[in-house]
Design an enzyme around this catalytic site. Sequence first.
Site, PDB file in Angstrom:
ATOM      1  N   CYS A  13       0.830  -1.212   0.000  1.00 20.02           N
ATOM      2  CA  CYS A  13       0.000   0.000   0.000  1.00 20.02           C
ATOM      3  C   CYS A  13       0.861   1.258   0.000  1.00 20.02           C
ATOM      4  CB  CYS A  13      -0.921  -0.026   1.226  1.00 20.02           C
ATOM      5  SG  CYS A  13      -1.877   1.483   1.419  1.00 20.02           S
ATOM      6  N   CYS A  40      -0.301   4.102   2.315  1.00 17.45           N
ATOM      7  CA  CYS A  40      -0.082   3.840   3.743  1.00 17.45           C
ATOM      8  C   CYS A  40       1.392   4.042   4.114  1.00 17.45           C
ATOM      9  CB  CYS A  40      -0.458   2.404   4.120  1.00 17.45           C
ATOM     10  SG  CYS A  40      -1.999   1.827   3.427  1.00 17.45           S
ATOM     11  N   ASP A  41       2.300   3.552   3.281  1.00 22.04           N
ATOM     12  CA  ASP A  41       3.705   3.443   3.686  1.00 22.04           C
ATOM     13  C   ASP A  41       4.670   4.305   2.882  1.00 22.04           C
ATOM     14  OD1 ASP A  41       2.900   1.506   5.524  1.00 22.04           O
ATOM     15  OD2 ASP A  41       3.086  -0.102   4.050  1.00 22.04           O
TER      16      ASP A  41
END
Length: 311
Positions: free
Chosen positions: A135, A138-139
């Site tokens: 993701c 997200c990261d």
Amino acid sequence: MSDTTYDVIIVGGGPAGMTAGLYASRARLKTLMLEKMMIGGQPMTTTRVENWPGYPGGIEGPELMMKFQEHCVEFGLETDYGTVEKIIDNGSSKTLIVDGKELSCQAVIVATGVIPRKLRVEGEPALVGRGVSYCATCDGAFFRDVPIAVIGGGDTAAEEALYLTRFASKVTLVHRRDQLRATKILQDRIEANDKIEMAWDSLVEELISDNSGLTGTVLRNVKTDETRQLDLQGMFIAVGVNPITDLVAGLLERDDNGYIKAGENTHTSVPGIYAAGDCRTNILKQISTAVGDGAVAAIMAEKHIEELQHS
Ligand code: NAP
């Protein structure tokens, strides 16, 4: 969950589930939408959604999903968090086992969506959170000014590669063929972006790591069989998705890839159970198609309940 009996229970809180919830609540059906982790589904991990009509210039996935949720609340949709362990068909009623507790309803809408596929390379599970991610939104911010790779050639890989150029010093997009599957507009952007380098015809052969996490990868060219090492600190895997349908194994008919067999009318092999969105067999996985499915499934559930009342 204050009550245990509903007209409709929706399993999954992505675009399909929320739309089904909106339609069912608006039809004055006593409706519960159950979500395992985070309401919003796949668009919560997406950057800018450019193909949802009504938003010229696009809208961030999470912002759009927040608007969906607000809209559901407006019609009184009850939502709760819980893991549906089993769905039991008793004919005119259905029982759901949710975290060990029994709920019952007349119609179920399964809108469980999909999860990212794993690459299945040795060491992958141990490196998740230590360089390997599924993701970008997200990261991505953890990988500032370092080289990274994105694996895959579809829309997700292309979008993630473009998004990650905001942070990374360089993004290598590794694809197993010599042509991307991603839509043309994304291909053009990839080509125009100086920070993205293509590794065509390449597969990830090996992940290299030390105590700090991922440090590189070995790529194999599928045409020449040559291998080369790439120094990296991050790898974003975007090699497609798998449907989340284990909970209906043995209950609903599924295709060879695990998608619930259901046509445009969202009917499954069990009357009173409908499948909406990415978890059903369909030719397109988009917010717009999931939304269409959610609306259809809610109307089908409403009709089913009406028929039960008149039988
Ligand atoms: P996808 O379209 O199925 O693409 C998966 C990609 O990964 C393909 O390029 C495939 O290669 C490659 N791949 C599969 N297994 C691999 C392996 N073991 N090793 C290396 N590469 C592998 O998946 P997706 O990109 O996640 O998209 C899923 C669905 O969501 C699609 O329908 C997509 O259109 C949709 N989506 C739409 C948007 C949007 O409209 N903005 C955004 C994201 C996703 P091959 O090409 O050789 O098969």
